[in-house]
Design an enzyme around this catalytic site. Structure first.
Site, PDB file in Angstrom:
ATOM      1  N   GLY A  13       0.599 -10.021   1.423  1.00 20.72           N
ATOM      2  CA  GLY A  13       0.110  -9.635   0.093  1.00 20.72           C
ATOM      3  C   GLY A  13       0.869 -10.371  -0.986  1.00 20.72           C
ATOM      4  CE1 TYR A 156      -2.052   2.544  -1.547  1.00 22.21           C
ATOM      5  CE2 TYR A 156      -0.991   4.435  -2.578  1.00 22.21           C
ATOM      6  CZ  TYR A 156      -1.048   3.082  -2.336  1.00 22.21           C
ATOM      7  OH  TYR A 156      -0.073   2.256  -2.866  1.00 22.21           O
TER       8      TYR A 156
HETATM    9  P1  NAI Z   1      -2.324  -5.937  -5.538  1.00 19.12           P
HETATM   10  O1  NAI Z   1      -3.667  -5.369  -5.305  1.00 19.12           O
HETATM   11  O2  NAI Z   1      -2.014  -6.567  -6.864  1.00 19.12           O
HETATM   12  O3  NAI Z   1      -2.009  -7.048  -4.404  1.00 19.12           O
HETATM   13  C1  NAI Z   1      -2.239  -6.748  -3.062  1.00 19.12           C
HETATM   14  C2  NAI Z   1      -2.054  -7.997  -2.220  1.00 19.12           C
HETATM   15  O4  NAI Z   1      -2.350  -7.625  -0.869  1.00 19.12           O
HETATM   16  C3  NAI Z   1      -2.988  -9.140  -2.575  1.00 19.12           C
HETATM   17  O5  NAI Z   1      -2.288 -10.369  -2.480  1.00 19.12           O
HETATM   18  C4  NAI Z   1      -4.059  -9.093  -1.489  1.00 19.12           C
HETATM   19  O6  NAI Z   1      -4.619 -10.354  -1.143  1.00 19.12           O
HETATM   20  C5  NAI Z   1      -3.249  -8.569  -0.316  1.00 19.12           C
HETATM   21  N1  NAI Z   1      -4.120  -7.930   0.669  1.00 19.12           N
HETATM   22  C6  NAI Z   1      -4.908  -6.842   0.486  1.00 19.12           C
HETATM   23  N2  NAI Z   1      -5.602  -6.593   1.605  1.00 19.12           N
HETATM   24  C7  NAI Z   1      -5.243  -7.548   2.510  1.00 19.12           C
HETATM   25  C8  NAI Z   1      -5.615  -7.841   3.837  1.00 19.12           C
HETATM   26  N3  NAI Z   1      -6.529  -7.099   4.490  1.00 19.12           N
HETATM   27  N4  NAI Z   1      -5.055  -8.900   4.457  1.00 19.12           N
HETATM   28  C9  NAI Z   1      -4.153  -9.664   3.817  1.00 19.12           C
HETATM   29  N5  NAI Z   1      -3.750  -9.447   2.554  1.00 19.12           N
HETATM   30  C10 NAI Z   1      -4.305  -8.401   1.911  1.00 19.12           C
HETATM   31  O7  NAI Z   1      -1.307  -4.784  -5.172  1.00 19.12           O
HETATM   32  P2  NAI Z   1       0.159  -4.429  -5.757  1.00 19.12           P
HETATM   33  O8  NAI Z   1      -0.014  -3.472  -6.865  1.00 19.12           O
HETATM   34  O9  NAI Z   1       0.938  -5.646  -5.969  1.00 19.12           O
HETATM   35  O10 NAI Z   1       0.743  -3.594  -4.526  1.00 19.12           O
HETATM   36  C11 NAI Z   1       1.475  -4.198  -3.477  1.00 19.12           C
HETATM   37  C12 NAI Z   1       1.914  -3.109  -2.515  1.00 19.12           C
HETATM   38  O11 NAI Z   1       2.662  -2.118  -3.209  1.00 19.12           O
HETATM   39  C13 NAI Z   1       0.754  -2.382  -1.851  1.00 19.12           C
HETATM   40  O12 NAI Z   1       1.079  -2.087  -0.510  1.00 19.12           O
HETATM   41  C14 NAI Z   1       0.646  -1.109  -2.661  1.00 19.12           C
HETATM   42  O13 NAI Z   1       0.078  -0.071  -1.914  1.00 19.12           O
HETATM   43  C15 NAI Z   1       2.099  -0.847  -2.989  1.00 19.12           C
HETATM   44  N6  NAI Z   1       2.285  -0.012  -4.161  1.00 19.12           N
HETATM   45  C16 NAI Z   1       1.879  -0.419  -5.407  1.00 19.12           C
HETATM   46  C17 NAI Z   1       2.080   0.395  -6.491  1.00 19.12           C
HETATM   47  C18 NAI Z   1       1.694  -0.003  -7.872  1.00 19.12           C
HETATM   48  O14 NAI Z   1       1.923   0.796  -8.789  1.00 19.12           O
HETATM   49  N7  NAI Z   1       1.138  -1.183  -8.101  1.00 19.12           N
HETATM   50  C19 NAI Z   1       2.695   1.728  -6.336  1.00 19.12           C
HETATM   51  C20 NAI Z   1       3.074   2.050  -5.002  1.00 19.12           C
HETATM   52  C21 NAI Z   1       2.878   1.189  -3.964  1.00 19.12           C
END
Ligand code: NAI
Length: 248
Positions: A13, A156
């Site tokens: 990601g 989730y």
């Molecule tokens: P985002 O949506 O901006 O980025 C997610 C990334 O994961 C992207 O690069 C996407 O291509 C990749 N991804 C998604 N599904 C995929 C798959 N099937 N195969 C390969 N890559 C895949 O998300 P963000 O906000 O940066 O979050 C990153 C992590 O942090 C996630 O696991 C999220 O659950 C966790 N998180 C985020 C929070 C927030 O406030 N943004 C809060 C708590 C946890």
């Protein structure tokens, strides 16, 4: 900041948001990074950016993290390109929110397959390499929602609570090989994911954060870098909440 000279990190990601910030922090502190995401356009752009300031430091790989076979194949390519992997950061994640009454089976499966099975897939793929590497680390990006639950996020919450259980089991299982495994549980961080929240929900959430603001992606990257460091060798099986005090 710790020094990661000579270390290789895989960040899933890594194409945007928190993962991009983690990849950048590793490169800025000496590591080489495999930036993995679903589409080559996003992780490719991140790798290009990192290589512009640190030539040869990053390489991009596209895979659906939920695809077990594809992840095993990808790991062979990454190990062939970089040699041993020292650090695996399972950050790829998705949301498909909705109240249970309306949640479709597909929404459940997509979230569990990406957020939880995705980590199983990568740990299986890289564990042999990690066990042979210096200062081996697995860091799973969970969520405070995996600790406290949230209406409208049953899929989730279950995926992130599952990831926390997985973290502890892996920590115990690999402890004999000095591989540490920890989870970082972000609170609400400013990214595309939280950009989708309504203004009303944003205000409700803000009222529950003692430090009074959403976090930045760099706040998560800083915690990840410490846990990934040599200095954190005695920390394993832990969940580190980086949430402005929300879950204390
Ligand atoms: P985002 O949506 O901006 O980025 C997610 C990334 O994961 C992207 O690069 C996407 O291509 C990749 N991804 C998604 N599904 C995929 C798959 N099937 N195969 C390969 N890559 C895949 O998300 P963000 O906000 O940066 O979050 C990153 C992590 O942090 C996630 O696991 C999220 O659950 C966790 N998180 C985020 C929070 C927030 O406030 N943004 C809060 C708590 C946890």
């Amino acid at each position: 900041m710790p020094n990661f000279e000579g270390k290789v990190a895989v960040v899933t990601g890594g194409g945007r948001g928190i993962g991009q910030s983690i990849a950048k922090a590793f490169v800025e502190n000496g590591a080489k990074v495999a930036v993995v995401s679903r589409s080559l356009s996003s992780c490719g752009a991140v790798a290009d950016q990192l290589n512009a300031s640190h030539p040869g430091a990053a390489k991009a790989y596209a895979v659906d993290i939920a695809d077990h076979e594809a992840v095993q194949e990808l790991s062979k390519q990454i190990i062939a390109d970089f040699g041993a992997v020292n650090i695996l950061v399972n950050n790829a994640g998705v949301t498909r929110d909705g109240l249970l009454m309306r949640m479709k089976e597909e929404d459940w499966n997509t979230v569990l397959d990406t957020n939880l099975k995705g980590a199983f897939n990568t740990v299986k793929a890289f564990m042999r390499s990690l066990m042979k590497a210096e200062d081996p680390r697995i860091i799973n990006i969970a969520s405070v929602i995996g600790l406290i639950g949230n209406a409208g996020q049953a899929n989730y919450s279950a995926s992130k609570a599952g990831l926390i259980g997985f973290t502890k089991a892996v920590a115990r299982e690999l402890s004999g090989r000095a591989v540490t495994c920890n989870a970082v549980a972000p609170g609400f961080i400013t990214t595309d994911m939280t950009g989708e929240l309504s203004e009303k929900l944003r205000e409700e959430v803000m009222a529950k954060i003692p430090l009074g603001s959403f976090g930045e992606t760099a706040d998560i990257a800083n915690a990840v870098l410490f846990i990934a460091s040599k200095e954190a060798r005695y920390i394993t099986g832990q969940v580190i909440a980086v949430d402005g005090g929300m879950t204390m």
